[in-house]
Write an enzyme that holds these catalytic residues in place. Structure first.
Site, PDB file in Angstrom:
ATOM      1  N   ARG A 245      40.073  32.694  31.059  1.00 31.88           N
ATOM      2  CA  ARG A 245      39.336  31.655  31.777  1.00 31.88           C
ATOM      3  C   ARG A 245      38.256  31.100  30.854  1.00 31.88           C
ATOM      4  O   ARG A 245      37.621  31.840  30.093  1.00 31.88           O
ATOM      5  CB  ARG A 245      38.693  32.213  33.055  1.00 31.88           C
ATOM      6  CG  ARG A 245      39.667  32.486  34.175  1.00 31.88           C
ATOM      7  CD  ARG A 245      40.250  31.209  34.778  1.00 31.88           C
ATOM      8  NE  ARG A 245      41.049  31.457  35.958  1.00 31.88           N
ATOM      9  CZ  ARG A 245      42.352  31.691  35.947  1.00 31.88           C
ATOM     10  NH1 ARG A 245      43.007  31.720  34.787  1.00 31.88           N
ATOM     11  NH2 ARG A 245      43.016  31.885  37.077  1.00 31.88           N
ATOM     12  N   GLU A 274      37.358  22.742  33.397  1.00 27.97           N
ATOM     13  CA  GLU A 274      38.670  22.100  33.580  1.00 27.97           C
ATOM     14  C   GLU A 274      38.690  21.242  34.846  1.00 27.97           C
ATOM     15  O   GLU A 274      38.094  21.621  35.852  1.00 27.97           O
ATOM     16  CB  GLU A 274      39.759  23.169  33.690  1.00 27.97           C
ATOM     17  CG  GLU A 274      39.998  23.953  32.426  1.00 27.97           C
ATOM     18  CD  GLU A 274      41.126  24.969  32.607  1.00 27.97           C
ATOM     19  OE1 GLU A 274      41.936  24.847  33.560  1.00 27.97           O
ATOM     20  OE2 GLU A 274      41.191  25.906  31.807  1.00 27.97           O
ATOM     21  N   HIS A 295      45.954  24.528  29.540  1.00 24.70           N
ATOM     22  CA  HIS A 295      46.113  25.622  30.509  1.00 24.70           C
ATOM     23  C   HIS A 295      47.591  25.830  30.846  1.00 24.70           C
ATOM     24  O   HIS A 295      48.003  25.793  32.013  1.00 24.70           O
ATOM     25  CB  HIS A 295      45.321  25.332  31.783  1.00 24.70           C
ATOM     26  CG  HIS A 295      45.001  26.576  32.572  1.00 24.70           C
ATOM     27  ND1 HIS A 295      43.868  26.722  33.318  1.00 24.70           N
ATOM     28  CD2 HIS A 295      45.683  27.749  32.724  1.00 24.70           C
ATOM     29  CE1 HIS A 295      43.853  27.913  33.903  1.00 24.70           C
ATOM     30  NE2 HIS A 295      44.955  28.544  33.556  1.00 24.70           N
TER      31      HIS A 295
END
Length: 332
Positions: A245, A274, A295
């Site tokens: 993350r 994000e 991602h």
């Protein structure tokens, strides 16, 4: 399952066709056909009428939204391994179960981690871009596009869970020496298999390794775990890879150290804000100091179908009157 007893299910994003079809067969399911992200208002409206909400990691389900949920909402079945996008405590207080889809993406994410471990030191995206964009390649040269060898280097893994261990197995095959920091030391058999060195002190490990792989979960305790102070511990020849993350790394500090040459490079599949990406990362990528991916570490068809099957099992189990196998409890 008779139609009158089918739970009403709301899916926030488009899922693989086999998963959507099966969900329609089993439940009264509303799908997101065009994959448009749902607004907070749309999510709240759904939560007021459905039995099950199936969000993804990009849907923020906070306490205020949960407080507006209707009396029929019994389950938030997250399509994702993490649940940091959901206020699990608020859901529990309302008697709403929360589930996730663990243990199906370890190998896919480990593959992508290993790809970044190779791509950054060996300058793979730079080389590909030269051919694809400019076409100005004058031929092989003994001193052109020199990268760094990974064989014989030390890899420091932060978070030796299933993904971290899968990364370690791949890295060992590439001749990397495995080091790791974890909340708890792994089983001696695993350490022996991986020939891994455990570091109780993250600071000490960071100062000694050549490549850092971030594979720990996102929790309040791991937010900015790699702070400015800790990033300063890395040697100037070191690389950092993050497929966990974005918030685990202090991005501002990472950018500063990359710009100053205090870190050799970074491979990033995740970002702190994000889908926004700091423009400074884009400039660093153009300079060859960062490899960026959107991602996609777990993005395989097989993995997404496996996730969907877990969501389905969790829903069926709840409405059969049993505890779902992947329930997430507050504080765990």
């Amino acid at each position: 399952m008779p139609n009158k007893k089918r739970p009403k299910v709301y899916v926030t994003r488009k899922l693989p066709e086999p998963v959507e079809t099966r969900m329609r067969e089993l439940f009264d399911t509303e799908l997101n056909i065009d994959d448009t992200p749902r607004t907070q208002h749309e999510l709240v409206a759904a939560m007021q009428t459905v039995d099950v909400l199936v969000p993804t990691v990009t849907d923020r389900i906070d306490a205020a939204m949960i407080a507006q949920a209707g009396p029929n909402l019994k389950l938030i079945a997250n399509f994702g391994n993490g649940t940091d996008n959901i206020d699990v405590i608020a859901a529990s207080d309302r008697g709403i179960a929360v589930t996730n889809t663990p243990n199906v993406l370890s190998e896919d994410t480990a593959d992508m981690t290993m790809a970044l471990i190779l791509a950054v030191p060996r300058r793979l995206t730079e080389g590909a871009r030269i051919l694809a964009e400019s076409g100005q390649w004058s031929g092989w040269s003994p001193t052109w596009m020199l990268g760094r060898r990974i064989w014989g280097k030390r890899l420091g893994i932060i978070g030796m869970g299933r993904i971290g261990a899968a990364v370690a197995r791949r890295a060992k095959a590439f001749g990397l020496s495995i080091h790791y920091h974890n909340r708890n030391r792994v089983h001696p058999d695993t350490e022996e298999e991986l020939e891994a060195t455990y570091w109780d002190s993250l600071d000490q490990m960071l100062a000694r390794v050549d490549i850092v792989s971030v594979n720990c979960p996102s929790t309040p305790a791991t937010f900015h775990l790699l702070s400015a102070r800790r990033l300063d511990l890395l040697r100037s020849e070191a690389y950092i890879v993050n497929t966990a993350r974005g918030g685990i790394i202090d991005e501002a500090a990472l950018i500063k150290n990359l710009q100053a040459g205090k870190i050799a490079g970074a491979g990033l599949d995740v970002f702190e804000h994000e889908p926004a990406v700091n423009p400074k990362f884009i400039r660093l990528a153009e300079e060859g100091k960062v490899v960026m991916l959107p991602h996609m570490g777990s993005a395989t068809m097989e993995g997404r179908i496996d996730m969907g099957e877990k969501v389905i099992i969790n829903i069926r189990t709840v409405f059969d009157g049993h505890r779902p196998p992947d329930r997430v409890l507050p504080g765990i």
